[in-house]
Design an enzyme around this catalytic site. Structure first.
Site, PDB file in Angstrom:
ATOM      1  N   CYS A   1       2.665  -3.971   7.144  1.00 23.83           N
ATOM      2  CA  CYS A   1       1.870  -2.891   6.572  1.00 23.83           C
ATOM      3  C   CYS A   1       1.455  -1.967   7.700  1.00 23.83           C
ATOM      4  O   CYS A   1       1.049  -2.440   8.765  1.00 23.83           O
ATOM      5  CB  CYS A   1       0.650  -3.471   5.868  1.00 23.83           C
ATOM      6  SG  CYS A   1      -0.409  -2.222   5.116  1.00 23.83           S
TER       7      CYS A   1
ATOM      8  N   HIS B   1       3.422  -3.665  -3.535  1.00 21.34           N
ATOM      9  CA  HIS B   1       2.657  -3.553  -2.281  1.00 21.34           C
ATOM     10  C   HIS B   1       1.780  -2.285  -2.324  1.00 21.34           C
ATOM     11  O   HIS B   1       0.606  -2.319  -1.947  1.00 21.34           O
ATOM     12  CB  HIS B   1       3.641  -3.529  -1.102  1.00 21.34           C
ATOM     13  CG  HIS B   1       3.039  -3.346   0.259  1.00 21.34           C
ATOM     14  ND1 HIS B   1       3.164  -4.290   1.267  1.00 21.34           N
ATOM     15  CD2 HIS B   1       2.344  -2.321   0.810  1.00 21.34           C
ATOM     16  CE1 HIS B   1       2.540  -3.850   2.359  1.00 21.34           C
ATOM     17  NE2 HIS B   1       2.044  -2.647   2.110  1.00 21.34           N
ATOM     18  N   GLU B   2       2.363  -1.169  -2.790  1.00 21.19           N
ATOM     19  CA  GLU B   2       1.612   0.099  -2.833  1.00 21.19           C
ATOM     20  C   GLU B   2       0.492   0.049  -3.869  1.00 21.19           C
ATOM     21  O   GLU B   2      -0.622   0.517  -3.621  1.00 21.19           O
ATOM     22  CB  GLU B   2       2.553   1.273  -3.126  1.00 21.19           C
ATOM     23  CG  GLU B   2       3.626   1.510  -2.066  1.00 21.19           C
ATOM     24  CD  GLU B   2       3.118   1.392  -0.648  1.00 21.19           C
ATOM     25  OE1 GLU B   2       2.024   1.905  -0.351  1.00 21.19           O
ATOM     26  OE2 GLU B   2       3.794   0.757   0.180  1.00 21.19           O
TER      27      GLU B   2
ATOM     28  N   HIS C   1      -2.516  -1.629  -2.678  1.00 19.94           N
ATOM     29  CA  HIS C   1      -3.388  -0.787  -1.841  1.00 19.94           C
ATOM     30  C   HIS C   1      -4.398  -0.028  -2.696  1.00 19.94           C
ATOM     31  O   HIS C   1      -5.523   0.218  -2.259  1.00 19.94           O
ATOM     32  CB  HIS C   1      -2.557   0.227  -1.051  1.00 19.94           C
ATOM     33  CG  HIS C   1      -2.002  -0.299   0.244  1.00 19.94           C
ATOM     34  ND1 HIS C   1      -2.790  -0.830   1.243  1.00 19.94           N
ATOM     35  CD2 HIS C   1      -0.733  -0.352   0.710  1.00 19.94           C
ATOM     36  CE1 HIS C   1      -2.024  -1.193   2.269  1.00 19.94           C
ATOM     37  NE2 HIS C   1      -0.765  -0.914   1.973  1.00 19.94           N
TER      38      HIS C   1
END
Ligand code: SB9
Ligand code: NI
Length: 190
Positions: free
Chosen positions: A117, A160-161, A164
């Protein structure tokens, strides 16, 4: 354009907050944010420019990573190396706004190499089990709604995004005692 100094790092509370929904039409600032996030990915994936600007290459970048707590992320997944049929076309490229995973496979998948990341400077080894296939609903910069199915690597990147935007980081998913153990029949992607 964003540089590494603009990327928020682990420990910054913005990375642990739930990002706010975005309303349409986008403001000028939000349009610039979308453009600049995608620009970072494009430049970072060009080996010469990446070196020139001392960037870390990335396939995704979420707004909280540049200090903006809004539900927006740029995703640029390049074609797999050696795929002659791809014609250089990305596997997925868009700025995803207010993304929602509307359904997900029971089947898990994880990258053999683990994940990294841009906001996490240290290497955290271990498998990050994610859903192998997802149905993703999101709005683009024009406010148009898309509903698409993704699998394998692009599905992993989008998860993953989206993490966030919910204040989650990849290592939250790594089994602390047994980092290289994944749920049974997890598909390993290299
Ligand atoms: C890998 N990289 C990303 C997501 C999943 C897997 C290898 C994106 C890294 C950039 N980043 O931090 C975006 O949030
Ligand atoms: Ni990240």
């Amino acid at each position: 354009m964003y540089l590494m100094k603009d990327i928020t790092r682990d420990g910054n509370p913005v990375l642990r907050k739930r990002a706010a929904k975005v309303e349409f039409p986008l403001s000028k600032e939000e349009q610039d944010l979308a453009k600049n996030m995608m620009k970072y990915l494009e430049v970072s994936q060009d080996p010469e420019l990446c070196e020139k600007y001392k960037l870390r290459a990335g396939v995704g970048l979420a707004a909280p990573q540049v200090g903006v707590s809004k539900q927006m992320a740029a995703v640029l997944v390049p074609p797999l190396e050696g795929d002659d049929k791809s014609d250089g076309k990305p596997l997925f490229k868009d700025v995803i706004i207010n993304p929602v995973i509307v359904s997900e496979s029971v089947q898990y998948a994880a990258l053999t190499e683990g994940e990294g990341c841009l906001s996490v400077d240290k290497d955290v080894p271990g498998y990050v089990p994610r859903h192998d296939r997802i149905t993703l609903r999101y709005q683009d910069v024009n406010g148009e709604t898309h509903q698409i199915r993704l699998k394998n690597y692009p599905a992993i990147v989008c998860q993953h995004e989206i993490d966030h935007l919910h204040g989650m980081l990849f290592y939250d998913h790594i089994n602390k005692e047994h980092p290289f153990e994944a749920p049974e029949d997890t598909i390993m992607i290299s």
